[in-house]
Design an enzyme around this catalytic site. Structure first.
Site, PDB file in Angstrom:
ATOM      1  N   SER A  24       0.836  -1.202   0.000  1.00 50.38           N
ATOM      2  CA  SER A  24       0.000   0.000   0.000  1.00 50.38           C
ATOM      3  C   SER A  24       0.871   1.252   0.000  1.00 50.38           C
ATOM      4  O   SER A  24       2.099   1.178   0.113  1.00 50.38           O
ATOM      5  CB  SER A  24      -0.896   0.007   1.243  1.00 50.38           C
ATOM      6  OG  SER A  24      -0.098   0.195   2.408  1.00 50.38           O
ATOM      7  N   GLY A  28       6.743   1.743   2.327  1.00 51.22           N
ATOM      8  CA  GLY A  28       8.197   1.718   2.181  1.00 51.22           C
ATOM      9  C   GLY A  28       8.690   1.051   0.907  1.00 51.22           C
ATOM     10  O   GLY A  28       9.840   0.610   0.836  1.00 51.22           O
ATOM     11  N   LYS A  29       7.860   1.006  -0.127  1.00 51.66           N
ATOM     12  CA  LYS A  29       8.242   0.355  -1.385  1.00 51.66           C
ATOM     13  C   LYS A  29       9.451   1.024  -2.029  1.00 51.66           C
ATOM     14  O   LYS A  29      10.407   0.351  -2.412  1.00 51.66           O
ATOM     15  CB  LYS A  29       7.066   0.361  -2.373  1.00 51.66           C
ATOM     16  CG  LYS A  29       5.855  -0.388  -1.906  1.00 51.66           C
ATOM     17  CD  LYS A  29       4.707  -0.281  -2.880  1.00 51.66           C
ATOM     18  CE  LYS A  29       4.263   1.132  -3.151  1.00 51.66           C
ATOM     19  NZ  LYS A  29       3.738   1.856  -1.993  1.00 51.66           N
ATOM     20  N   ASP A  95      10.121   2.284 -10.729  1.00 49.63           N
ATOM     21  CA  ASP A  95       9.300   2.703  -9.597  1.00 49.63           C
ATOM     22  C   ASP A  95       7.921   3.110 -10.096  1.00 49.63           C
ATOM     23  O   ASP A  95       7.752   3.511 -11.249  1.00 49.63           O
ATOM     24  CB  ASP A  95       9.965   3.876  -8.871  1.00 49.63           C
ATOM     25  CG  ASP A  95       9.410   4.084  -7.467  1.00 49.63           C
ATOM     26  OD1 ASP A  95       8.834   3.137  -6.891  1.00 49.63           O
ATOM     27  OD2 ASP A  95       9.551   5.204  -6.930  1.00 49.63           O
ATOM     28  N   GLU A  96       6.924   3.012  -9.216  1.00 52.67           N
ATOM     29  CA  GLU A  96       5.530   3.351  -9.532  1.00 52.67           C
ATOM     30  C   GLU A  96       5.045   2.571 -10.754  1.00 52.67           C
ATOM     31  O   GLU A  96       4.378   3.099 -11.647  1.00 52.67           O
ATOM     32  CB  GLU A  96       5.364   4.859  -9.737  1.00 52.67           C
ATOM     33  CG  GLU A  96       5.783   5.710  -8.557  1.00 52.67           C
ATOM     34  CD  GLU A  96       4.925   5.530  -7.300  1.00 52.67           C
ATOM     35  OE1 GLU A  96       3.871   4.859  -7.366  1.00 52.67           O
ATOM     36  OE2 GLU A  96       5.315   6.069  -6.255  1.00 52.67           O
ATOM     37  N   CYS A 152      -1.588   0.900   9.935  1.00 54.29           N
ATOM     38  CA  CYS A 152      -2.935   1.465   9.880  1.00 54.29           C
ATOM     39  C   CYS A 152      -2.996   2.692  10.785  1.00 54.29           C
ATOM     40  O   CYS A 152      -2.662   2.605  11.972  1.00 54.29           O
ATOM     41  CB  CYS A 152      -3.968   0.432  10.317  1.00 54.29           C
ATOM     42  SG  CYS A 152      -5.668   1.056  10.280  1.00 54.29           S
ATOM     43  N   ILE A 172      -6.526   7.061 -11.045  1.00 51.68           N
ATOM     44  CA  ILE A 172      -5.233   7.663 -10.740  1.00 51.68           C
ATOM     45  C   ILE A 172      -5.442   9.070 -10.206  1.00 51.68           C
ATOM     46  O   ILE A 172      -5.967   9.944 -10.900  1.00 51.68           O
ATOM     47  CB  ILE A 172      -4.320   7.683 -11.983  1.00 51.68           C
ATOM     48  CG1 ILE A 172      -4.042   6.245 -12.435  1.00 51.68           C
ATOM     49  CG2 ILE A 172      -3.026   8.422 -11.691  1.00 51.68           C
ATOM     50  CD1 ILE A 172      -3.265   6.131 -13.715  1.00 51.68           C
ATOM     51  N   TYR A 180      -4.457  10.241   0.850  1.00 53.06           N
ATOM     52  CA  TYR A 180      -4.549   8.819   1.165  1.00 53.06           C
ATOM     53  C   TYR A 180      -4.054   8.555   2.579  1.00 53.06           C
ATOM     54  O   TYR A 180      -3.230   9.291   3.108  1.00 53.06           O
ATOM     55  CB  TYR A 180      -3.669   7.994   0.214  1.00 53.06           C
ATOM     56  CG  TYR A 180      -4.103   8.051  -1.224  1.00 53.06           C
ATOM     57  CD1 TYR A 180      -5.088   7.194  -1.706  1.00 53.06           C
ATOM     58  CD2 TYR A 180      -3.522   8.952  -2.109  1.00 53.06           C
ATOM     59  CE1 TYR A 180      -5.485   7.244  -3.030  1.00 53.06           C
ATOM     60  CE2 TYR A 180      -3.915   9.003  -3.438  1.00 53.06           C
ATOM     61  CZ  TYR A 180      -4.893   8.145  -3.895  1.00 53.06           C
ATOM     62  OH  TYR A 180      -5.294   8.189  -5.203  1.00 53.06           O
ATOM     63  N   CYS A 184      -5.752  -1.007   7.646  1.00 56.76           N
ATOM     64  CA  CYS A 184      -5.850  -2.467   7.670  1.00 56.76           C
ATOM     65  C   CYS A 184      -7.183  -2.864   7.020  1.00 56.76           C
ATOM     66  O   CYS A 184      -8.018  -2.007   6.736  1.00 56.76           O
ATOM     67  CB  CYS A 184      -5.750  -2.996   9.093  1.00 56.76           C
ATOM     68  SG  CYS A 184      -7.189  -2.574  10.115  1.00 56.76           S
TER      69      CYS A 184
END
Length: 190
Positions: A24, A28-29, A95-96, A152, A172, A180, A184
């Site tokens: 989500s 930390g992606k 990325d993205e 969460c 998008i 955002y 959870c």
């Protein structure tokens, strides 16, 4: 271009690969993508980074994490541009990835089949909790998938959803904490 036989041998002996980092928003992606890129650079592997031109939140020519770390990158309109701009690097990062077109999995397969390590980061689900863009297909063809969770904001449990705070149906909508929040399953559905 300087040809380093040791590095070439190391990459081609193991073959290419596809790694997906998903989760989500605020999980930390991009930080994990950057961690892997740092390790590749320590191993003296050349790196090339791409992101969609539509992602202009922080910097048009860099990937930027929520904690303000950044790496220079190439912003592109479509996934086919990756193959056109690829410069024989050992590692290609994207990325993205959720914002790219349906051809991205084939582009990644092409690179991996040439012996390239491909690292992809992106949202696995949109704000409605549905699979997002090419991410499901990328996860299916990847050698490894790492699913990260945010916290969460309502209860503190692991968050897998990106809850949209602003009304609207467009798939998008770029934004941050004003748009955002991570939730959870229970808090997302309540």
């Amino acid at each position: 271009m300087v040809f380093n036989e040791d590095i070439f041998k190391r990459v081609t002996e193991t073959g290419g690969s596809i790694e997906v980092v998903c989760g989500s928003m605020f999980s930390g992606k991009t930080e994990e993508l950057m961690r892997r890129l740092n390790r590749a650079r320590i191993a003296k592997l050349s790196v090339q980074i791409f992101k969609p031109k539509t992602d202009i939140r922080y910097d048009e020519n860099a990937i930027v994490s929520h904690n303000s770390q950044s790496f220079p990158c190439v912003s592109i309109d479509n996934s086919a541009s990756i193959l056109l701009l690829y410069n024989d690097e050992h590692v290609v990062a994207i990325d993205e990835a959720q914002f790219f077109d349906a051809d991205l999995p084939e582009v990644c397969n092409t690179l991996a089949n040439k012996g390239v390590r491909v690292i992809i980061a992106g949202l696995d689900m949109d704000f409605k909790g549905r699979p997002f863009g090419p991410m499901p297909a990328l996860m299916a063809i990847a050698e490894s998938v790492t699913k990260l969770h945010a916290v969460c904001v309502r209860c503190g449990n692991p968050a897998l959803n990106s809850y949209r705070l602003i009304p609207g149906e467009e798939k998008i909508l770029l934004g941050e904490t004003e748009t955002y929040e991570p939730r959870c399953r229970s808090c997302y559905n309540s």
